[in-house]
Design an enzyme around this catalytic site. Structure first.
Site, PDB file in Angstrom:
ATOM      1  N   ASP A 102       3.625   5.879  -4.521  1.00 47.58           N
ATOM      2  CA  ASP A 102       4.754   5.409  -3.718  1.00 47.58           C
ATOM      3  C   ASP A 102       5.886   6.420  -3.880  1.00 47.58           C
ATOM      4  OD1 ASP A 102       7.475   3.739  -3.522  1.00 47.58           O
ATOM      5  OD2 ASP A 102       5.931   2.753  -2.307  1.00 47.58           O
ATOM      6  N   ILE A 103       6.344   6.985  -2.742  1.00 42.96           N
ATOM      7  CA  ILE A 103       7.424   7.976  -2.808  1.00 42.96           C
ATOM      8  C   ILE A 103       8.721   7.261  -3.215  1.00 42.96           C
ATOM      9  CG2 ILE A 103       8.757   9.666  -1.493  1.00 42.96           C
ATOM     10  CD1 ILE A 103       6.341  10.066   0.300  1.00 42.96           C
TER      11      ILE A 103
ATOM     12  N   GLU B  16       5.364   4.691   3.024  1.00 47.42           N
ATOM     13  CA  GLU B  16       5.420   5.813   2.091  1.00 47.42           C
ATOM     14  C   GLU B  16       4.430   5.650   0.946  1.00 47.42           C
ATOM     15  OE1 GLU B  16       8.623   2.867   0.784  1.00 47.42           O
ATOM     16  OE2 GLU B  16       7.709   3.585   2.628  1.00 47.42           O
TER      17      GLU B  16
END
Length: 440
Positions: free
Chosen positions: A304-305, A348
């Site tokens: 997960d960014i 994301e």
């Protein structure tokens, strides 16, 4: 000129039929000739029979004439009557023989005999008249001097001519019969050889093409559509079938290519080009079932960014899309081995599936990706943990079994990712059942 296979067969059979017709016609003509010759033989035999009767009656007339000259007065009339009767029989025989003789050369022999016989009868009548007038001695002397040999020789000549003609007819009949046998045997042999030749040529022609069709069809049946086109010369039915087969394989290849493109489109993320959520779900189920057979492990890494929404709001959507693409490429580079799948899970979030790989191997890959991301140094001024883009990572490894659903793997990896975020982001968390952090 190009013929179809059916026409080639028709032409071959027509050649054989014409050959038999010609042979039958030739044999028929020779047979008719033989029949005519046999009729000529019968006619000649009838003429020989008449000649034999003529010879008998002529000799009888000659004998009765001699007896008349030597007979006493009281019985001489009887011999004269017999002489006249024999002469009449000979004249009737000459007329019959003339009717039975169509050939001019034989007619000349008959005419010659008739002239000889007429002269003989005339001379004999004159001699017999001498006795009637009382000149017995002179009559006997003249009759003795007069010879019957010319009559006999003339009949013998005709007889020899007819016998020679009969022998000639018989020889011609034998020659015709021999010719018929030779022609029939030769025709039958030629027809058999021609049939064998046609059968061999057509069978080789057909079998060679059928084998090519069979081989190509079997190749296509195995799923390999990259078969070379069948190039058959001519315009027969097999050529049409080959052309139809070529068109079919071309259509199948086109359809397969289209399906492949559609499958790629349906299984790939439009922005990043890596596998999408649908492909991830299908791969997870397939690999889970495959590994469950031998109870092998399946690892999942979730990414997960960190603070991506602020990044997107600050730098704009184009920069956000580029950031997603760079992260996706990084994951793809580190998960390019067989039975490894990098995918965009949503927004994301990204995921990497690792079939038959331990949790330690998964941790190595995750750490390598984090290090590579640091080297990219994508600016992120809105991040609370770094000046550059970072990711939070959750890892889970589960031994696949048909008693446990595959969703457990995702659930555990998601818990690990949640733990990484809760502990400050930009770190890797591994799901361990014994860790109390996952029981809170």
């Amino acid at each position: 000129m190009v013929f179809s296979l059916r026409k080639k067969l028709y032409i071959s059979f027509m050649i054989i039929i014409v050959l038999f017709i010609v042979t039958a016609t030739f044999s028929f003509l020779l047979s008719r000739k033989t029949v005519h010759l046999m009729n000529d033989i019968l006619l000649s035999e009838k003429r020989l029979e008449v000649v034999q009767r003529l010879n008998l009656f002529a000799r009888t007339a000659n004998d009765n004439g001699a007896h008349y000259l030597l007979a006493p007065l009281y019985i001489e009339d009887d011999f004269k009557s017999r002489f006249d009767t024999s002469v009449d029989y000979v004249n009737e025989g000459i007329a019959e023989l003339s009717d039975l003789t169509p050939r001019p050369e034989d007619q000349r022999l008959i005419l010659h005999f008739k002239d000889k016989w007429t002269a003989y009868v005339r001379d004999s009548e004159e001699i017999l008249s001498l006795k009637k007038e009382g000149h017995v001695t002179q009559a006997q002397e003249d009759y003795t001097k007069d010879s019957f040999d010319p009559i006999a020789f003339s009949l013998h000549s005709f007889y020899i001519s007819e016998q020679t003609q009969i022998n000639s007819y018989k020889q011609r009949i034998e020659d015709s019969s021999r010719t018929i046998r030779v022609v029939n045997v030769a025709s039958a042999s030629f027809a058999i050889l021609l049939s064998i030749f046609i059968a061999v040529i057509l069978s080789n022609y057909l079998l060679r093409r059928i084998r090519l069709l069979k081989t190509s069809a079997q190749t296509v049946a195995k799923g390999d559509l990259q078969v070379p086109d069948l190039r058959f010369s001519g315009a027969d039915e097999l050529t049409e079938l080959a052309n139809a087969f070529n068109a079919m394989t071309y259509s199948l290849r086109t359809m397969l290519d289209s399906n492949h493109v559609l499958k790629q489109l349906s299984s790939r993320d439009g922005l990043t080009g890596i596998a999408n959520r649908r492909c991830y779900d299908e791969t997870l189920e397939r690999e889970w079932n495959r590994l469950a057979i031998a109870s092998k492990p399946l690892s999942l890494i979730l990414f997960d960014i960190d603070y991506f929404k602020p990044f997107n709001d600050w730098y704009g959507h184009q920069a956000g899309d580029k950031c997603l693409q760079q992260v996706a490429n990084l994951l793809q580079e580190h998960a390019s081995e067989p039975h490894q799948l990098a995918s965009r899970y949503g927004g994301e979030e990204f995921a990497i599936l690792l079939s038959d790989q331990s949790i330690e191997q998964a941790m190595q890959i995750a750490e390598s990706i984090q290090q590579a991301l640091v080297k990219l140094s994508i600016p992120h001024s809105q991040s609370e943990v770094s000046d550059y883009v970072t990711v939070s990572v959750g890892i889970s490894t589960v031994t696949a079994t048909d008693k446990v659903p595959s969703s457990n793997l995702m659930h555990q990896a998601d818990q690990a990712l949640y733990l990484a975020k809760r502990n400050g982001r930009n770190q890797v968390a591994v799901y361990r059942p014994s860790d109390k952090s996952f029981s809170e």
